[in-house]
Design a protein around this motif. Structure first.
Motif, short mmCIF file in Angstrom:
data_model
loop_
_atom_site.label_atom_id
_atom_site.label_comp_id
_atom_site.label_asym_id
_atom_site.label_seq_id
_atom_site.Cartn_x
_atom_site.Cartn_y
_atom_site.Cartn_z
N LEU A 183 0.82 -1.21 0.00
CA LEU A 183 0.00 0.00 0.00
C LEU A 183 0.86 1.27 0.00
N ARG A 184 1.98 1.24 0.72
CA ARG A 184 2.87 2.41 0.70
C ARG A 184 3.38 2.67 -0.71
N SER A 185 3.70 1.60 -1.42
CA SER A 185 4.17 1.73 -2.80
C SER A 185 3.09 2.34 -3.68
N ALA A 186 1.86 1.82 -3.56
CA ALA A 186 0.75 2.31 -4.39
C ALA A 186 0.42 3.76 -4.07
N VAL A 187 0.42 4.12 -2.78
CA VAL A 187 0.11 5.50 -2.39
C VAL A 187 1.22 6.45 -2.85
N HIS A 188 2.47 5.98 -2.77
CA HIS A 188 3.59 6.78 -3.29
C HIS A 188 3.37 7.12 -4.76
N ASN A 189 2.88 6.16 -5.53
CA ASN A 189 2.69 6.37 -6.96
C ASN A 189 1.57 7.36 -7.25
N PHE A 235 7.19 3.67 -8.10
CA PHE A 235 7.66 2.35 -7.75
C PHE A 235 6.98 1.32 -8.66
N LEU A 236 7.54 0.12 -8.67
CA LEU A 236 6.94 -0.96 -9.44
C LEU A 236 5.59 -1.34 -8.84
N GLU A 237 4.54 -1.26 -9.64
CA GLU A 237 3.20 -1.61 -9.17
C GLU A 237 2.40 -2.06 -10.38
N ARG A 238 2.56 -3.32 -10.73
CA ARG A 238 1.94 -3.85 -11.93
C ARG A 238 1.25 -5.17 -11.62
N ALA A 239 0.26 -5.49 -12.43
CA ALA A 239 -0.46 -6.76 -12.24
C ALA A 239 -0.92 -7.29 -13.59
N LEU A 240 -0.85 -8.57 -13.74
CA LEU A 240 -1.38 -9.27 -14.91
C LEU A 240 -2.71 -9.88 -14.51
N THR A 256 -3.23 -7.14 -18.79
CA THR A 256 -2.61 -5.83 -18.83
C THR A 256 -1.55 -5.71 -17.77
N GLY A 257 -0.61 -4.82 -17.99
CA GLY A 257 0.33 -4.44 -16.96
C GLY A 257 -0.01 -3.04 -16.51
N GLU A 258 -0.21 -2.86 -15.21
CA GLU A 258 -0.63 -1.56 -14.68
C GLU A 258 0.51 -0.96 -13.88
N GLU A 259 0.82 0.28 -14.12
CA GLU A 259 1.76 1.00 -13.26
C GLU A 259 1.15 2.34 -12.93
N HIS A 260 0.96 2.60 -11.64
CA HIS A 260 0.42 3.88 -11.20
C HIS A 260 1.52 4.91 -11.23
#
Length: 279
Positions: A186-192, A199-204, A274-278
């Motif tokens: 969550l810290r990574s996602a909020v940082h983005n 930061f790396l934040e991707r999902a298939l 898809t690859g998602e990056e915030h």
């Protein structure tokens, strides 16, 4: 924007609240915990931004929590200290397993963890492995921990790794892992969301795969994740140092599957990846 954020927060909270209900947590228990989080985060982060400590009145204004309640919660937080942390023995055992599956001295030509003699006999050994991770526990105590959770076993003075990851069945360990891993995710996602270098934040993801395909691919997906983490450990573990500027890093991999909910005509035929990056 507020409505979109509200929907995102609800998505984040739903699985947690479902679990908490099963653990006997009422709304009041969660509300009390949330008040503590509001007070702590406001004190730590918004006080630093202002360059000075925040008064109870200022925290009350920022959080909407009554000033007397803020004072009570601050005293409670000071007495409570840090949140749940992984047991020291479990943490060291996890480090030993990570080193065992990634360091070339302890793996065979195929990259698999080798059986190790318990004692140092001039070559790679379990005792030597414990020293490599700078463990401040006796190797026997670490081995007992690994044996207790079914990760390793010793026979005739030889230690074999049974699983490529430290997975504890103890509820307190699993809860500590939950807090640390999901917290950093969550810290990574909020940082983005805040801009700057993401930061790396991707999902298939796929939403209409046949169940047989998922069953067949699941073991390979797990092996792929293990290879990623093992290679990352190989590249980073030798660079640790107690001098100079230091940073904390966590690289995680997660996997989830569930029955697809078909909503609307044609939804069952749609498959997306898809690859998602915030950013």
């Amino acid at each position: 924007m507020n409505e979109v954020l509200k929907l995102a927060v609800l998505m984040i909270l739903r699985p947690l609240v479902r679990y908490l209900i099963g653990q006997g947590w009422t709304y009041g228990a969660l509300a009390e915990a949330l008040k503590m989080v509001y007070v702590e985060e406001t004190s730590q982060h918004y006080g630093k931004a202002a360059g000075r400590g925040l008064t109870d009145s200022r925290i009350s204004l920022l959080t909407g929590i009554h000033r007397k309640e803020v004072k009570r919660l601050r005293l409670l937080l000071e007495a409570q200290g840090e949140g749940p942390a992984l047991r020291h023995g479990a943490n060291l055992a996890a480090q030993v397993v990570a080193a065992w599956v990634s360091m070339t001295d302890y793996t065979d030509a195929a990259g698999q963890p080798r059986p190790l003699p318990l004692r140092d006999e001039g070559g790679p050994s379990f005792e030597g492995l414990a020293r490599r991770v700078k463990a401040d526990m006796r190797p026997r105590a670490i081995l007992d921990e690994l044996g207790r959770v079914g990760v390793a076993e010793e026979q005739a003075g030889v230690v074999r790794l049974l699983r490529h990851a430290y997975i504890s069945a103890l509820p307190e360990d699993r809860i500590a892992f939950l807090g640390e891993n999901v917290g950093d995710h969550l810290r990574s996602a909020v940082h983005n969301l805040s801009g700057g270098e993401p930061f790396l934040e991707r999902a298939l993801y796929f939403d209409a795969l046949p169940a047989a395909v998922v069953e067949g691919m699941r073991p390979e997906l797990f092996r792929m994740s293990e290879r990623l983490l093992r290679e990352a450990h190989q590249r980073l573990s030798g660079a640790e140092s107690s001098t100079g500027g230091q940073r904390r890093l966590r690289l995680g991999v997660y996997y989830y599957e569930a029955d697809a909910a078909v909503e609307g005509e044609g939804e069952g035929e749609r498959a997306a990846a898809t690859g998602e990056e915030h950013a």
